[in-house]
Design a protein around this motif. Structure first.
Motif, mmCIF file in Angstrom:
data_model
loop_
_atom_site.group_PDB
_atom_site.id
_atom_site.type_symbol
_atom_site.label_atom_id
_atom_site.label_comp_id
_atom_site.label_asym_id
_atom_site.label_seq_id
_atom_site.Cartn_x
_atom_site.Cartn_y
_atom_site.Cartn_z
ATOM 1 N N GLN A 1 -31.447 -26.303 -1.520
ATOM 2 C CA GLN A 1 -32.701 -25.985 -2.089
ATOM 3 C C GLN A 1 -33.467 -25.436 -0.888
ATOM 4 O O GLN A 1 -34.376 -23.928 -1.361
ATOM 5 C CB GLN A 1 -33.415 -26.881 -2.913
ATOM 6 C CG GLN A 1 -32.846 -27.483 -3.932
ATOM 7 C CD GLN A 1 -33.597 -28.797 -4.595
ATOM 8 O OE1 GLN A 1 -34.198 -29.397 -4.041
ATOM 9 N NE2 GLN A 1 -33.203 -28.840 -5.966
ATOM 10 N N ARG A 2 -33.753 -25.629 -0.010
ATOM 11 C CA ARG A 2 -34.508 -25.174 1.100
ATOM 12 C C ARG A 2 -33.993 -23.675 1.509
ATOM 13 O O ARG A 2 -34.573 -22.747 1.702
ATOM 14 C CB ARG A 2 -34.519 -26.161 2.289
ATOM 15 C CG ARG A 2 -35.266 -25.780 3.344
ATOM 16 C CD ARG A 2 -35.342 -26.997 4.349
ATOM 17 N NE ARG A 2 -35.993 -26.509 5.547
ATOM 18 C CZ ARG A 2 -35.334 -26.257 6.792
ATOM 19 N NH1 ARG A 2 -34.062 -26.269 7.071
ATOM 20 N NH2 ARG A 2 -35.895 -25.708 7.767
ATOM 21 N N ARG A 3 -32.406 -23.546 1.733
ATOM 22 C CA ARG A 3 -31.958 -22.267 2.247
ATOM 23 C C ARG A 3 -32.374 -21.353 0.910
ATOM 24 O O ARG A 3 -32.593 -20.202 1.467
ATOM 25 C CB ARG A 3 -30.554 -22.399 2.190
ATOM 26 C CG ARG A 3 -30.025 -22.441 3.496
ATOM 27 C CD ARG A 3 -28.264 -22.299 3.684
ATOM 28 N NE ARG A 3 -27.750 -23.347 2.747
ATOM 29 C CZ ARG A 3 -27.379 -24.598 3.174
ATOM 30 N NH1 ARG A 3 -27.819 -24.968 4.328
ATOM 31 N NH2 ARG A 3 -26.887 -25.287 2.525
ATOM 32 N N GLN A 4 -32.044 -21.572 -0.260
ATOM 33 C CA GLN A 4 -32.968 -20.782 -1.156
ATOM 34 C C GLN A 4 -34.132 -20.465 -1.327
ATOM 35 O O GLN A 4 -34.419 -19.158 -1.591
ATOM 36 C CB GLN A 4 -32.273 -21.359 -2.577
ATOM 37 C CG GLN A 4 -30.856 -21.262 -2.874
ATOM 38 C CD GLN A 4 -30.349 -22.106 -4.265
ATOM 39 O OE1 GLN A 4 -31.415 -22.497 -5.055
ATOM 40 N NE2 GLN A 4 -29.041 -22.214 -4.412
ATOM 41 N N ALA A 5 -35.193 -21.271 -1.007
ATOM 42 C CA ALA A 5 -36.337 -21.133 -1.029
ATOM 43 C C ALA A 5 -36.734 -20.106 -0.061
ATOM 44 O O ALA A 5 -37.484 -19.246 0.203
ATOM 45 C CB ALA A 5 -37.076 -22.437 -0.710
ATOM 46 N N ILE A 6 -35.959 -20.497 1.319
ATOM 47 C CA ILE A 6 -36.372 -19.487 2.574
ATOM 48 C C ILE A 6 -36.000 -18.121 2.079
ATOM 49 O O ILE A 6 -36.503 -17.053 2.330
ATOM 50 C CB ILE A 6 -35.804 -20.193 3.885
ATOM 51 C CG1 ILE A 6 -36.454 -21.417 4.238
ATOM 52 C CG2 ILE A 6 -35.579 -18.958 4.900
ATOM 53 C CD1 ILE A 6 -35.467 -22.154 5.309
ATOM 54 N N ALA A 7 -34.582 -17.972 1.506
ATOM 55 C CA ALA A 7 -34.115 -16.759 1.137
ATOM 56 C C ALA A 7 -35.031 -15.960 0.245
ATOM 57 O O ALA A 7 -35.232 -14.929 0.412
ATOM 58 C CB ALA A 7 -32.657 -16.760 0.576
ATOM 59 N N GLY A 8 -35.646 -16.507 -0.674
ATOM 60 C CA GLY A 8 -36.431 -16.088 -1.914
ATOM 61 C C GLY A 8 -37.852 -15.667 -1.294
ATOM 62 O O GLY A 8 -38.285 -14.432 -1.505
ATOM 63 N N HIS A 9 -38.173 -16.409 -0.300
ATOM 64 C CA HIS A 9 -39.320 -16.219 0.325
ATOM 65 C C HIS A 9 -39.052 -14.827 1.483
ATOM 66 O O HIS A 9 -39.926 -13.828 1.185
ATOM 67 C CB HIS A 9 -39.885 -17.271 1.416
ATOM 68 C CG HIS A 9 -41.227 -16.751 2.202
ATOM 69 N ND1 HIS A 9 -42.159 -16.667 1.680
ATOM 70 C CD2 HIS A 9 -41.392 -16.669 3.595
ATOM 71 C CE1 HIS A 9 -43.386 -16.393 2.410
ATOM 72 N NE2 HIS A 9 -42.826 -16.156 3.592
ATOM 73 N N ALA A 10 -38.029 -14.739 1.851
ATOM 74 C CA ALA A 10 -37.919 -13.590 3.139
ATOM 75 C C ALA A 10 -37.661 -12.340 2.060
ATOM 76 O O ALA A 10 -38.240 -11.140 2.357
ATOM 77 C CB ALA A 10 -36.558 -13.728 3.633
ATOM 78 N N ALA A 11 -36.921 -12.382 0.803
ATOM 79 C CA ALA A 11 -37.077 -11.285 -0.098
ATOM 80 C C ALA A 11 -38.127 -10.777 -0.570
ATOM 81 O O ALA A 11 -38.533 -9.650 -0.683
ATOM 82 C CB ALA A 11 -35.930 -11.622 -1.092
ATOM 83 N N ALA A 12 -39.084 -11.886 -1.000
ATOM 84 C CA ALA A 12 -40.391 -11.317 -1.212
ATOM 85 C C ALA A 12 -41.196 -10.684 -0.336
ATOM 86 O O ALA A 12 -42.074 -9.441 -0.500
ATOM 87 C CB ALA A 12 -41.092 -12.572 -1.903
ATOM 88 N N LEU A 13 -41.197 -11.242 0.820
ATOM 89 C CA LEU A 13 -41.945 -10.641 2.048
ATOM 90 C C LEU A 13 -41.372 -9.176 2.200
ATOM 91 O O LEU A 13 -42.134 -8.081 2.445
ATOM 92 C CB LEU A 13 -41.603 -11.505 3.053
ATOM 93 C CG LEU A 13 -42.384 -11.223 4.569
ATOM 94 C CD1 LEU A 13 -43.921 -11.160 4.195
ATOM 95 C CD2 LEU A 13 -42.062 -12.072 5.646
ATOM 96 N N GLU A 14 -40.210 -8.795 2.246
ATOM 97 C CA GLU A 14 -39.415 -7.530 2.446
ATOM 98 C C GLU A 14 -39.970 -6.598 1.313
ATOM 99 O O GLU A 14 -40.124 -5.606 1.528
ATOM 100 C CB GLU A 14 -37.978 -7.599 2.565
ATOM 101 C CG GLU A 14 -37.345 -6.410 2.800
ATOM 102 C CD GLU A 14 -37.751 -5.768 4.234
ATOM 103 O OE1 GLU A 14 -37.895 -4.554 4.027
ATOM 104 O OE2 GLU A 14 -38.025 -6.279 5.047
#
Length: 142
Positions: A10-23
């Motif tokens: 869940q943590r990995r998915q949250a980090i990936a989602g945050h990075a995608a939103a930032l990009e």
């Protein structure tokens, strides 16, 4: 799967989602800033503002080199410019003996809506404000 593994996933998915939103946010900002730059180039041509060969300063500020890019300076310290190609340029380059004779190579930078954001010197200015100020100054500006 145990709870620890579930939490890590869940943590990995949250980090990936945050990075995608930032990009995605950065890409949207770059598109909006790019539209402002393109509009500036059009308006500058309409007003008869002739682009000039830009100069770049070394990171340490000791030398200035001509470049192969023509455009308009946006700040009075000549640290940023818009090229006649509608691209945004930060006018600092590494020192080079080759550049002293052949000119410095410039690559366009990703434009931001706030010039100087994240730069550390505390001087931030909205890109639109710089572009409008440059157009208002007309041909009398450097």
């Amino acid at each position: 799967m145990d709870r620890g593994a579930d939490w890590e996933e869940q943590r990995r998915q949250a980090i990936a989602g945050h990075a995608a939103a930032l990009e995605a946010g950065r890409a949207a900002e770059a598109r909006e800033a790019g539209a402002l730059l393109s509009d500036f180039v059009r308006r500058a041509a309409e007003r008869g503002l002739t682009p000039r060969t830009l100069q770049a300063r070394t990171f340490d500020g000791r030398a200035t080199y001509r470049t192969h890019v023509r455009g308009w300076y946006l700040k009075s310290n000549r640290s940023v410019a818009v090229g006649e190609d509608g691209k945004y340029y930060v006018l600092t380059v590494p020192g080079s003996l080759r550049a002293r004779f052949a000119g410095a190579d410039l690559s366009p930078s990703t434009p931001r809506l706030i010039v100087g954001a994240g730069g550390g010197d505390g001087e931030t200015v909205p890109l639109k404000q710089l572009l409008d100020k440059r157009l208002e100054a007309g041909v009398s500006w450097p």
